[in-house]
Design a protein around this motif. Structure first.
Motif, mmCIF file in Angstrom:
data_model
loop_
_atom_site.group_PDB
_atom_site.id
_atom_site.type_symbol
_atom_site.label_atom_id
_atom_site.label_comp_id
_atom_site.label_asym_id
_atom_site.label_seq_id
_atom_site.Cartn_x
_atom_site.Cartn_y
_atom_site.Cartn_z
ATOM 1 N N SER A 42 3.359 10.008 2.728
ATOM 2 C CA SER A 42 4.280 10.691 1.577
ATOM 3 C C SER A 42 4.507 12.070 1.823
ATOM 4 O O SER A 42 3.690 12.590 2.285
ATOM 5 C CB SER A 42 3.804 10.370 0.238
ATOM 6 O OG SER A 42 2.946 11.088 -0.130
ATOM 7 N N ASP A 80 0.725 -1.081 -0.310
ATOM 8 C CA ASP A 80 0.197 -0.020 0.125
ATOM 9 C C ASP A 80 0.951 1.150 -0.113
ATOM 10 O O ASP A 80 0.571 2.495 -0.685
ATOM 11 C CB ASP A 80 -0.925 -0.041 1.216
ATOM 12 C CG ASP A 80 -2.199 -1.308 1.179
ATOM 13 O OD1 ASP A 80 -2.300 -1.517 0.189
ATOM 14 O OD2 ASP A 80 -2.742 -1.454 2.244
ATOM 15 N N THR A 92 1.277 4.190 -2.818
ATOM 16 C CA THR A 92 0.927 5.533 -2.615
ATOM 17 C C THR A 92 2.384 6.473 -3.360
ATOM 18 O O THR A 92 2.152 7.105 -3.902
ATOM 19 C CB THR A 92 1.038 6.032 -1.345
ATOM 20 O OG1 THR A 92 -0.132 5.288 -0.506
ATOM 21 C CG2 THR A 92 0.719 7.360 -0.921
#
Length: 295
Positions: free
Chosen positions: A291, A68, A72
């Motif tokens: 991020s 995941d 991203t």
């Protein structure tokens, strides 16, 4: 010899880019005009490394074992840069311990980060690489050629990524994607210095290794040697296990005795990168991807 492709203007994604090989490579490529995406676990270190790369850099906090988080990061890279020309799978950790004394979770984590993390990274970025007929460079190690006691998790993971990358090389030929493997010996990085002290080893110059890696990227080479002498070992790799066995038995026994006296903490992943991975897992056992970027 393959005609080099100037790196200026190309988008390069580098994992394990908060420090060491990854950070130094990102800076050198940015100086050559590349756009660089730095992936790693340490936000402050990543931000500092990206800042040294200038306006053509962005960073993304990402655990390469987490699909995941990788998804991203891929979305962020695509939004920021529009695609990927080069992927450098560099993220890795290491530990030094005999199997009998090693912490099972730490031992398995080395293999998960180095091998499965590389596989998951390539799987995530592969559509963008295929679209741009790009280049995937896997950072391996001299340990892939010379199986070494006391770092068997690391050696197994690096032999694994070598086999993975070279097998994938054939798969991706028809898609226009080239694949390379880089081999490095003990290099003057945070992790290398810790390993060098424990083994009283001479460390190889980081800048020289980065120059060789950049040259390999520009030539999209199948084999890249961080140190020149490693080129001589690949053709005789079949002899290396026997040589290591003969020369390593005494040092291995002494190391095991010292480690047994030092206690369990001595078999933890080494260096700041290893501590960062341990801390990330301890603080958030089921991490949500995050991020960040530097525009």
């Amino acid at each position: 010899m393959r005609i080099p492709q100037p790196i200026a203007g190309q988008v390069v994604v580098i994992t394990g880019a908060a420090r060491g090989i990854g950070a130094a490579l990102a800076q050198r490529l940015a100086e050559r005009g590349a756009q660089v995406a730095l992936l790693g676990l340490e936000p402050e270190q990543l931000a500092a490394a990206a800042a040294r790369c200038g306006d053509r850099a962005a960073w993304f906090e990402c655990d390469v074992t987490d699909p995941d988080a990788l998804a991203t990061a891929v979305a962020g890279v695509q939004e920021r840069f529009g695609g990927v020309d080069v992927l450098v799978a560099n993220a890795g950790i290491a530990m030094g311990s005999p199997l009998s004394l090693s912490d099972p979770a730490a031992y398995d984590r080395v293999i998960e980060v180095n091998l499965l993390g590389s596989i998951r990274t390539v799987r995530a970025f592969l559509p963008l690489l295929v679209r741009n007929r790009g280049y995937y460079l896997q950072i391996a190690s001299l340990a892939a050629l010379a199986p070494t006691p006391m770092i068997t998790a690391y050696g197994a993971s690096k032999a694994g990524v070598e086999a993975f990358a070279l097998g994938l090389r054939t798969e991706l030929t028809g898609h226009g994607v080239r694949v390379g493997v880089a081999y490095l010996s003990f290099t003057d990085t945070d992790m290398g210095r810790v390993a060098g002290r424990s083994g009283r080893l001479r460390l190889h110059d980081l800048d020289a290794a980065i120059t060789r890696i950049v040259n390999g990227i520009e030539h999209r080479s199948t084999y890249v040697y961080g140190q020149a002498f490693i080129r001589l070992l690949r053709p005789v790799r079949g002899l290396m296990p026997g040589v290591v066995h003969l020369l390593g038995r005494g040092p291995a026994a002494r190391f095991e005795t010292a480690l047994a006296q030092a206690g369990p903490q001595a078999s933890s992943p080494i260096g700041p990168g290893g501590r960062a991975d341990t801390k990330a897992r301890a603080n958030d056992p089921d991490p949500a991807p995050e991020s960040g970027s530097r525009p």
